[in-house]
Structures are given as C-alpha cells and as structure tokens.
Design a protein around this motif. Structure first.
Motif, PDB file in Angstrom:
ATOM      1  N   ILE A  92       0.845  -1.208   0.000  1.00  0.00           N
ATOM      2  CA  ILE A  92       0.000   0.000   0.000  1.00  0.00           C
ATOM      3  C   ILE A  92       0.872   1.247   0.000  1.00  0.00           C
ATOM      4  N   SER A  93       1.938   1.215   0.813  1.00  0.00           N
ATOM      5  CA  SER A  93       2.829   2.361   0.888  1.00  0.00           C
ATOM      6  C   SER A  93       3.550   2.589  -0.433  1.00  0.00           C
ATOM      7  N   LEU A  94       3.988   1.497  -1.084  1.00  0.00           N
ATOM      8  CA  LEU A  94       4.725   1.620  -2.349  1.00  0.00           C
ATOM      9  C   LEU A  94       3.846   2.071  -3.498  1.00  0.00           C
TER      10      LEU A  94
ATOM     11  N   SER B 224      -3.567   7.889  -2.366  1.00  0.00           N
ATOM     12  CA  SER B 224      -4.149   8.508  -1.175  1.00  0.00           C
ATOM     13  C   SER B 224      -4.846   7.464  -0.325  1.00  0.00           C
ATOM     14  N   HIS B 225      -4.963   7.754   0.958  1.00  0.00           N
ATOM     15  CA  HIS B 225      -5.586   6.813   1.880  1.00  0.00           C
ATOM     16  C   HIS B 225      -7.025   6.494   1.489  1.00  0.00           C
ATOM     17  N   SER B 226      -7.706   7.478   0.963  1.00  0.00           N
ATOM     18  CA  SER B 226      -9.103   7.261   0.560  1.00  0.00           C
ATOM     19  C   SER B 226      -9.205   6.315  -0.633  1.00  0.00           C
TER      20      SER B 226
ATOM     21  N   VAL C  96      -6.108  -0.522   3.977  1.00  0.00           N
ATOM     22  CA  VAL C  96      -6.312  -1.924   4.352  1.00  0.00           C
ATOM     23  C   VAL C  96      -7.758  -2.351   4.175  1.00  0.00           C
ATOM     24  N   ASP C  97      -8.678  -1.488   4.481  1.00  0.00           N
ATOM     25  CA  ASP C  97     -10.095  -1.836   4.379  1.00  0.00           C
ATOM     26  C   ASP C  97     -10.543  -2.037   2.938  1.00  0.00           C
ATOM     27  N   LYS C  98      -9.820  -1.446   1.986  1.00  0.00           N
ATOM     28  CA  LYS C  98     -10.206  -1.558   0.591  1.00  0.00           C
ATOM     29  C   LYS C  98      -9.554  -2.744  -0.116  1.00  0.00           C
ATOM     30  N   ILE C  99      -8.649  -3.424   0.574  1.00  0.00           N
ATOM     31  CA  ILE C  99      -7.976  -4.581  -0.032  1.00  0.00           C
ATOM     32  C   ILE C  99      -8.914  -5.785  -0.021  1.00  0.00           C
ATOM     33  N   THR C 100      -9.224  -6.314  -1.179  1.00  0.00           N
ATOM     34  CA  THR C 100     -10.078  -7.493  -1.326  1.00  0.00           C
ATOM     35  C   THR C 100      -9.392  -8.482  -2.269  1.00  0.00           C
ATOM     36  N   LYS C 101     -10.086  -9.555  -2.552  1.00  0.00           N
ATOM     37  CA  LYS C 101      -9.531 -10.530  -3.500  1.00  0.00           C
ATOM     38  C   LYS C 101      -9.513  -9.995  -4.922  1.00  0.00           C
ATOM     39  N   HIS C 102     -10.124  -8.815  -5.138  1.00  0.00           N
ATOM     40  CA  HIS C 102     -10.156  -8.215  -6.466  1.00  0.00           C
ATOM     41  C   HIS C 102      -9.195  -7.041  -6.576  1.00  0.00           C
ATOM     42  N   THR C 103      -8.243  -6.925  -5.632  1.00  0.00           N
ATOM     43  CA  THR C 103      -7.245  -5.856  -5.686  1.00  0.00           C
ATOM     44  C   THR C 103      -5.970  -6.420  -6.301  1.00  0.00           C
TER      45      THR C 103
END
Length: 223
Positions: free
Chosen positions: A42-44, A48-50, A54-61
């Motif tokens: 995520i950092s690399l 933006s955070h929005s 972490v909450d936006k990471i799914t199996k489709h990311t």
C-alpha cells in the motif's frame, strides 16, 4: 469482475488486455494472511488513503506487470513492487536473529554441559563393557584350567556339558560305573608294547568317561 491496477497512476484494467502487452495481474497481499506485506505494498503504491487502504484490499485488488522491470521486478531478492514515486526497488528483509552476549554465554554453557554429560555416559558404558569382558574372560579361563575328567566336567558352569560328552547325566554315569565295576577294581589291562600303556595311570572312572566320550562324539585315540 474487472481487474484494475492499484499501483501509482497506472490505469491498466482487464477491459483492455491489449494495453497490458502480454502482462498479467498480480493479486495484492491479503491483510489477514500477510498484514505486514500488505501495508508495504500500500505504501509503495503511493495512492491517497481514501483510494487505497487496508479496508479496501479485497480478492479483487491487483497490481499489473505491464512493465515488470520498472513496476514489478518480483524475485527472491526483490519480492515487492517498486516505489511508485521514486521507482526504487527494496531488497527483501531477512529475519536475522541477534543474540546478546548473555544469551550466547547461556547457550554455550548448555552445550558444554550436554557434551560433558555425554562424555560421562560414554565413560560409564565403556567401563561396564570392560567389566563384562573381564568376567567373560575369567569364566573362559576357569573352564580352560579344568581337567578333562568326569568330576571336573560334571562341575562345569556350562549347562549340560557332561551330558553333551557322554549322553548321560553324572548321576547315571556313577550308577553305570557302580554296575559295571562293583568292586572298584580296574580290569582293563593294556599290553606293554601299546602306546596307550600310560592310560593305566588314569583312574577307572576316567577310563569309562573317555570311552563314553569316544562313543558319543566319535573321538579317536589321539583325542
């Protein structure tokens, strides 16, 4: 489900496979199974955070490998994508265990004690083996020192040795001897010219004993 690349300003998606130039989409590390690596990616990605957290990471990311040398140089040495802002690659972190001086001393002491314990056990086992060998040698020497006559063979520590030579127990041998020679006189006489004349020096019981040994084991005169 349409796949989108989450890296930097990349706009690759599975709707336009021709733009991938033969590349593939690589699944994003999942927070539940690899939380630390997920945060690193995520950092690399430098979004933006929005847009990416972490909450936006799914199996489709996903991340794409369209320009793998620049975007995703995945090897054992460089397992993570490059920094979307600087383009730099980070080497893999190795889990190195550092021990302080006290820990080393404790571990060294444990090893030394174990080695000392094994040496003591080895010494005890050697002594026990030597002791058993001495007892065995002493027993064999005792047997070798015995005379080969009815009385000594009957007292041997080797089980059933007298019966092995004569096919009789010592008690039955005594009964046979008494039956054959009730007066305990030796009726066996050898001619003076025969080599067996020295046998006359043996007691009567030894004559019978040797005769039974000859019959039982097929011994010859020399034996």
């Amino acid at each position: 489900m349409v796949k989108h690349c989450s890296h930097g300003t990349c706009k690759s998606d599975s709707k336009y496979p021709e733009k991938l130039v033969g590349g593939i989409f690589i699944p994003f590390p999942k927070p539940k199974s690899d939380f630390d690596r997920c945060l690193c990616w995520i950092s690399l990605c430098r979004r933006s955070h929005s847009q990416l957290n972490v909450d936006k990471i799914t199996k489709h990311t996903y991340l794409c490998s369209k320009v793998s040398i620049i975007l995703f140089h995945s090897t054992e040495e460089y397992p993570d994508p490059c920094d979307a802002q600087t383009g730099e690659l980070q080497r893999a972190r190795r889990n190195i265990r550092y021990m302080d001086q006290q820990s080393r001393s404790v571990e060294t002491s444990i090893i030394q004690n174990r080695v000392r314990q094994l040496d003591e056990e080895n010494t005890c086992l050697r002594q026990e083996i030597e002791k058993k060998n001495k007892l065995s040698d002493a027993a064999c020497q005792t047997e070798r020192n015995r005379l080969f006559n009815a009385g000594d063979v009957s007292k041997s520590k080797i089980k059933n040795l007298f019966k092995f030579y004569t096919e009789l127990t010592y008690a039955r041998f005594v009964m046979l001897l008494t039956f054959l020679f009730p007066n305990s006189e030796n009726p066996i006489m050898y001619e003076d010219k025969r080599k067996e004349v020295h046998v006359n020096r043996f007691p009567l019981s030894q004559h019978v004993f040797m005769y039974l040994c000859k019959l039982r084991n097929g011994l010859n005169v020399k034996d």
